[in-house]
Design an enzyme around this catalytic site. Structure first.
Site, mmCIF file in Angstrom:
data_model
loop_
_atom_site.group_PDB
_atom_site.id
_atom_site.type_symbol
_atom_site.label_atom_id
_atom_site.label_comp_id
_atom_site.label_asym_id
_atom_site.label_seq_id
_atom_site.Cartn_x
_atom_site.Cartn_y
_atom_site.Cartn_z
ATOM 1 N N GLN A 132 81.175 44.221 50.077
ATOM 2 C CA GLN A 132 81.222 45.203 51.109
ATOM 3 C C GLN A 132 82.681 44.516 51.795
ATOM 4 O O GLN A 132 82.663 43.525 52.281
ATOM 5 C CB GLN A 132 79.963 45.194 52.079
ATOM 6 C CG GLN A 132 80.434 45.976 53.286
ATOM 7 C CD GLN A 132 80.358 47.550 52.778
ATOM 8 O OE1 GLN A 132 79.481 47.919 52.109
ATOM 9 N NE2 GLN A 132 81.469 48.369 53.386
ATOM 10 N N LYS A 164 73.340 52.121 51.770
ATOM 11 C CA LYS A 164 73.517 51.954 50.136
ATOM 12 C C LYS A 164 72.224 51.442 49.545
ATOM 13 O O LYS A 164 71.680 51.906 48.627
ATOM 14 C CB LYS A 164 74.715 51.156 49.807
ATOM 15 C CG LYS A 164 75.850 51.733 50.254
ATOM 16 C CD LYS A 164 77.149 50.823 50.107
ATOM 17 C CE LYS A 164 78.616 51.391 50.393
ATOM 18 N NZ LYS A 164 79.690 50.364 50.393
ATOM 19 N N ASP A 179 81.910 49.419 42.404
ATOM 20 C CA ASP A 179 82.770 49.978 43.067
ATOM 21 C C ASP A 179 84.229 50.372 42.518
ATOM 22 O O ASP A 179 85.056 50.849 43.229
ATOM 23 C CB ASP A 179 82.853 49.010 44.482
ATOM 24 C CG ASP A 179 82.128 49.251 45.576
ATOM 25 O OD1 ASP A 179 81.592 50.355 45.468
ATOM 26 O OD2 ASP A 179 81.965 48.464 46.449
#
Ligand code: NDP
Length: 283
Positions: A97, A53, A120
């Site tokens: 994450q 990412k 996200d």
């Protein structure tokens, strides 16, 4: 006839390239989009995901920073850092994450990310907006699957879509997005009876489970579009999806590979969300 393989890698590259003019426009106003990633614990897969990412962000022109914490980090320490990042004007997107170390309550940690920086799309405010069909950040994998379907020209309205997997990260948001496009949606999970009979009805079949070769050729309607979200590490170290690719390719109309399908699109959509967050910060 063998299926058309949908190339997620090149679509992701094109998606990221298409951001250039928006990033240039932000630069002209003195703003560079910034993404902060929280990585807690040393899970090797998570480390690889964050590295990918960060690399893709930098290549696209998005500044990125990684905030690493040991596996025994306290919730308080993580929440404190999130509060700092929420207040930092150079940070437009924050990603936590997953999975988090066991002692941390993922719900509470995700709730501490400002919804305006929740690139996200996992904060209840953004998930609620998705449920209500209002604008908000959409989880990258679900958004990426929708882009892949659109790119492949797969008709959705009135079609049967079957999603195997009901997680908050993938299955549920995808169901809502497909409903918005007027598909008829069925969600299957570990308690579903007669999985094969259901998947055989699918014009669009999406596997998001985490079990290699769960979806066999017999479970696929000829000509169906098969999207493989799963990422499984095989004993020989190779990556595989949830779909028996070699066999299903002979039955399906379109199919995504693993690697090179949904994964790169997940990353691309995270970056799209980060650029959007930067734009919204000055609008
Ligand atoms: P979860 O473990 O949260 O969810 C898995 C889902 O699969 C659950 O709903 C579970 O059912 C269901 N399931 C488990 N076994 C079966 C079975 N035998 N038959 C039918 N359904 C079953 O996983 P995630 O949603 O987070 O991820 C799914 C997969 O996608 C993983 O391989 C993950 O690595 C991958 N992934 C890939 C991404 C990418 O960018 N390519 C991004 C995110 C995830 P139940 O709810 O009943 O337990």
């Amino acid at each position: 006839m063998a299926a058309t393989v949908i190339d997620g890698k090149s679509l992701a590259a094109a998606t990221r390239a298409s951001l250039k003019s928006r990033i240039d426009a932000l630069a002209a106003r003195g703003l560079r989009p910034g993404l902060a990633a929280i990585l807690a614990g040393a899970d090797p897969a998570s480390r690889v995901y964050v590295r990918n990412k960060v690399r893709a962000s930098e290549e696209t022109g998005v500044r990125s920073e990684v905030h690493e914490f040991p596996a025994d980090v306290s919730e308080g320490a993580l929440l404190e850092r999130l509060a700092q990042l929420n207040a930092d004007p150079r940070v437009h997107g924050i990603l936590v994450q997953l999975p988090l170390p066991r002692q941390l309550a993922a719900d509470r940690v995700l709730a501490a990310v400002s919804p305006a920086k929740d690139v996200d799309g996992l904060h209840a405010v953004n998930l609620g907006a998705l449920l209500q069909g209002r604008p908000g950040f959409i989880p990258g994998t679900a958004a990426g699957v929708m882009r892949l379907l659109e790119h492949a020209g797969v008709p959705l309205a009135g079609r049967q879509a079957v999603i195997v997997g009901r997680s908050t990260i993938v299955g549920k948001p995808l169901a809502l997005l497909l409903l918005q496009k007027d598909a008829t949606v069925t969600i299957c999970h570990s308690k579903t009876r007669g999985l094969a009979a259901t998947t055989r009805q699918a014009d669009i079949l999406i596997a998001a489970v985490g079990r290699a070769k769960l979806i066999t050729a017999e479970m696929v309607k000829p000509g169906a579009c098969v999207i493989d979200v799963g990422v499984n590490r095989l004993p020989d170290g190779k990556l595989a999806g949830d779909v028996d690719f070699a066999a299903v390719k002979e039955v399906a109309g379109n199919i995504t590979p693993v690697p090179g399908g949904v994964g790169p699109m997940t990353v691309a959509m995270l970056i799209v969300n980060t650029v959007r967050a930067a734009e919204l910060s000055i609008e």
